[in-house]
Design a protein around this motif. Structure first.
Motif, PDB file in Angstrom:
ATOM      1  N   LEU A  73      -6.153  -8.843   2.117  1.00  0.00           N
ATOM      2  CA  LEU A  73      -6.915  -8.274   3.224  1.00  0.00           C
ATOM      3  C   LEU A  73      -6.193  -7.112   3.885  1.00  0.00           C
ATOM      4  N   VAL A  74      -4.870  -7.186   3.961  1.00  0.00           N
ATOM      5  CA  VAL A  74      -4.123  -6.133   4.646  1.00  0.00           C
ATOM      6  C   VAL A  74      -3.055  -5.555   3.734  1.00  0.00           C
ATOM      7  N   SER A  75      -2.668  -4.323   4.048  1.00  0.00           N
ATOM      8  CA  SER A  75      -1.655  -3.637   3.259  1.00  0.00           C
ATOM      9  C   SER A  75      -0.279  -3.930   3.846  1.00  0.00           C
ATOM     10  N   ALA A  76       0.275  -5.083   3.479  1.00  0.00           N
ATOM     11  CA  ALA A  76       1.633  -5.436   3.906  1.00  0.00           C
ATOM     12  C   ALA A  76       2.597  -5.144   2.759  1.00  0.00           C
ATOM     13  N   GLY A  77       3.778  -5.747   2.815  1.00  0.00           N
ATOM     14  CA  GLY A  77       4.801  -5.459   1.813  1.00  0.00           C
ATOM     15  C   GLY A  77       4.362  -5.730   0.391  1.00  0.00           C
ATOM     16  N   HIS A  78       3.515  -6.745   0.189  1.00  0.00           N
ATOM     17  CA  HIS A  78       3.082  -7.061  -1.175  1.00  0.00           C
ATOM     18  C   HIS A  78       2.235  -5.932  -1.752  1.00  0.00           C
ATOM     19  N   THR A 147       6.302  -9.076   8.560  1.00  0.00           N
ATOM     20  CA  THR A 147       7.386  -8.328   9.199  1.00  0.00           C
ATOM     21  C   THR A 147       7.046  -6.839   9.245  1.00  0.00           C
ATOM     22  N   ASP A 148       5.898  -6.457   8.702  1.00  0.00           N
ATOM     23  CA  ASP A 148       5.460  -5.061   8.664  1.00  0.00           C
ATOM     24  C   ASP A 148       4.497  -4.822   9.835  1.00  0.00           C
ATOM     25  N   PRO A 149       4.899  -4.011  10.821  1.00  0.00           N
ATOM     26  CA  PRO A 149       4.028  -3.800  11.991  1.00  0.00           C
ATOM     27  C   PRO A 149       2.676  -3.198  11.626  1.00  0.00           C
ATOM     28  N   ASP A 150       2.649  -2.377  10.596  1.00  0.00           N
ATOM     29  CA  ASP A 150       1.413  -1.752  10.131  1.00  0.00           C
ATOM     30  C   ASP A 150       0.410  -2.818   9.695  1.00  0.00           C
ATOM     31  N   ALA A 151       0.897  -3.843   8.986  1.00  0.00           N
ATOM     32  CA  ALA A 151       0.022  -4.919   8.511  1.00  0.00           C
ATOM     33  C   ALA A 151      -0.529  -5.721   9.685  1.00  0.00           C
ATOM     34  N   ASN A 152       0.313  -6.016  10.661  1.00  0.00           N
ATOM     35  CA  ASN A 152      -0.162  -6.753  11.826  1.00  0.00           C
ATOM     36  C   ASN A 152      -1.176  -5.936  12.622  1.00  0.00           C
ATOM     37  N   ALA A 153      -0.956  -4.633  12.685  1.00  0.00           N
ATOM     38  CA  ALA A 153      -1.902  -3.765  13.385  1.00  0.00           C
ATOM     39  C   ALA A 153      -3.268  -3.783  12.703  1.00  0.00           C
ATOM     40  N   GLU A 154      -3.293  -3.940  11.381  1.00  0.00           N
ATOM     41  CA  GLU A 154      -4.570  -3.991  10.669  1.00  0.00           C
ATOM     42  C   GLU A 154      -5.386  -5.223  11.062  1.00  0.00           C
ATOM     43  N   VAL A 155      -4.709  -6.327  11.388  1.00  0.00           N
ATOM     44  CA  VAL A 155      -5.432  -7.516  11.843  1.00  0.00           C
ATOM     45  C   VAL A 155      -6.078  -7.223  13.196  1.00  0.00           C
ATOM     46  N   HIS A 156      -5.357  -6.514  14.063  1.00  0.00           N
ATOM     47  CA  HIS A 156      -5.951  -6.109  15.345  1.00  0.00           C
ATOM     48  C   HIS A 156      -7.146  -5.186  15.122  1.00  0.00           C
ATOM     49  N   ALA A 179       5.017 -13.278  12.945  1.00  0.00           N
ATOM     50  CA  ALA A 179       4.647 -12.334  13.994  1.00  0.00           C
ATOM     51  C   ALA A 179       4.087 -13.081  15.193  1.00  0.00           C
ATOM     52  N   ALA A 180       4.260 -12.504  16.363  1.00  0.00           N
ATOM     53  CA  ALA A 180       3.725 -13.076  17.596  1.00  0.00           C
ATOM     54  C   ALA A 180       2.405 -12.389  17.953  1.00  0.00           C
TER      55      ALA A 180
END
Length: 307
Positions: A73-78, A147-156, A179-180
């Motif tokens: 779903l998101v572009s994280a490290g994987h 641990t990738d802020p970009d990936a967490n931002a995509e959830v937002h 992440a928190a």
């Protein structure tokens, strides 16, 4: 006319057998729906078959070109590093193959529609009726966490897009790992914002250990807060919209029209607290079931995802 490239589906992997089987069944269904297209799928880690085995399967079927789509779903490290590095390794193992790399799936309008349906189901809606008054419903969208802020931002971003135009009181975000805020903290926040009814919506494709943890944490919090009405929604699942979206990502990659958005990527931009990641070489995961030629660590050069 040139033969279209084969389709390779890259999954994360899970220790949950039902989740791994859901992925494998999804890959089989893609093949059944597209009989003219060689389709294979594999995992980066944790569950069989490894991605390398899926590539070997395609090569044995005579495939020389394929388009790889990350079932994520998101572009994280994987999606940014592990899969491109694994594909680069497969190109070394199978001289003569070529591939293009597709985009992660979300947040796509088709997936937002499925998420909305999952919320309706959790609220008791059926037959197309609006269930409980949405103005009373606060949604807590729970992502995997990274641990990738970009990936967490995509959830937002997905949460905001889900909120727009659908009439919910609000859509908050939480994460199940790394992440928190975590799920209980996210639920606390909903309560402090005056939520009357809360639906916890897992932002996951298939069942697995992490979505199950979301459900358990939700039930634990609800038991401790009888004043709040809390419900759990289901994961996205192998819906027709998901099958169609994977084929859309395949067609983009097959036409080599993929441009990933790297504006806020820690491997390119010095973000606060992540400065050491800029330009970091990407390395593949070494899958325990992968009997490849080498298990040394090879550097494949800078930021590996496609542009």
């Amino acid at each position: 006319m040139t033969t279209p490239p084969a389709l390779l589906i890259a999954g994360h992997g899970t220790r949950d057998e039902a989740g791994a089987e859901a992925f494998r069944a999804f890959v089989r269904e893609l093949g059944r729906r597209n009989p003219e297209l060689p389709v294979a799928g594999g995992f980066i880690e944790l569950s069989p078959p490894p991605l390398g085995e899926a590539v070997s399967d395609l090569v044995e079927r005579g495939v020389r070109r394929f388009a790889a789509v990350p079932l994520m779903l998101v572009s994280a490290g994987h999606a940014k590093g592990d899969i491109p590095a694994a594909l680069a390794r497969e190109k070394e193992r199978h001289p003569g193959i070529s591939y293009t790399y597709g985009r992660p799936l979300g947040p796509h309008p088709a997936l937002l529609s499925v998420l909305e349906r999952r919320l309706d189901e959790a609220l008791g809606g059926d037959g197309g009726r609006t269930p409980l008054d949405r103005a009373d419903v606060t949604v807590l969208l729970v992502g995997r966490g990274s641990t990738d802020p970009d990936a967490n931002a995509e959830v937002h971003r997905a949460a905001r897009l889900l909120w727009e135009g659908r009439g919910y009181a609000g859509v908050e975000t939480a994460f199940v790992s790394l992440a928190a805020p975590d799920v209980p903290s996210g639920l606390d926040r909903c309560l402090r914002l005056g939520a009357r009814r809360i639906v916890v919506l897992p932002y996951f494709l298939f069942t697995g250990i992490l979505p199950e943890r979301v459900r358990q944490q939700t039930e634990g919090w609800a038991a401790a807060h009888p004043e709040a009405e809390v419900r759990s929604a289901d994961v996205i699942g192998p819906e027709p919209e998901l099958l169609d979206l994977v084929m859309e990502r395949y067609r983009e990659a097959a036409a080599d029209q993929v441009r990933m958005n790297c504006d806020s990527c820690v491997y390119r931009i010095a973000m606060p607290g992540f400065e050491d990641k800029v330009g970091l070489p990407q390395q593949p995961h070494f899958h325990p079931d992968d009997d490849g030629h080498e298990h040394g660590h090879h550097h494949h050069g800078g930021h590996a995802h496609a542009h």
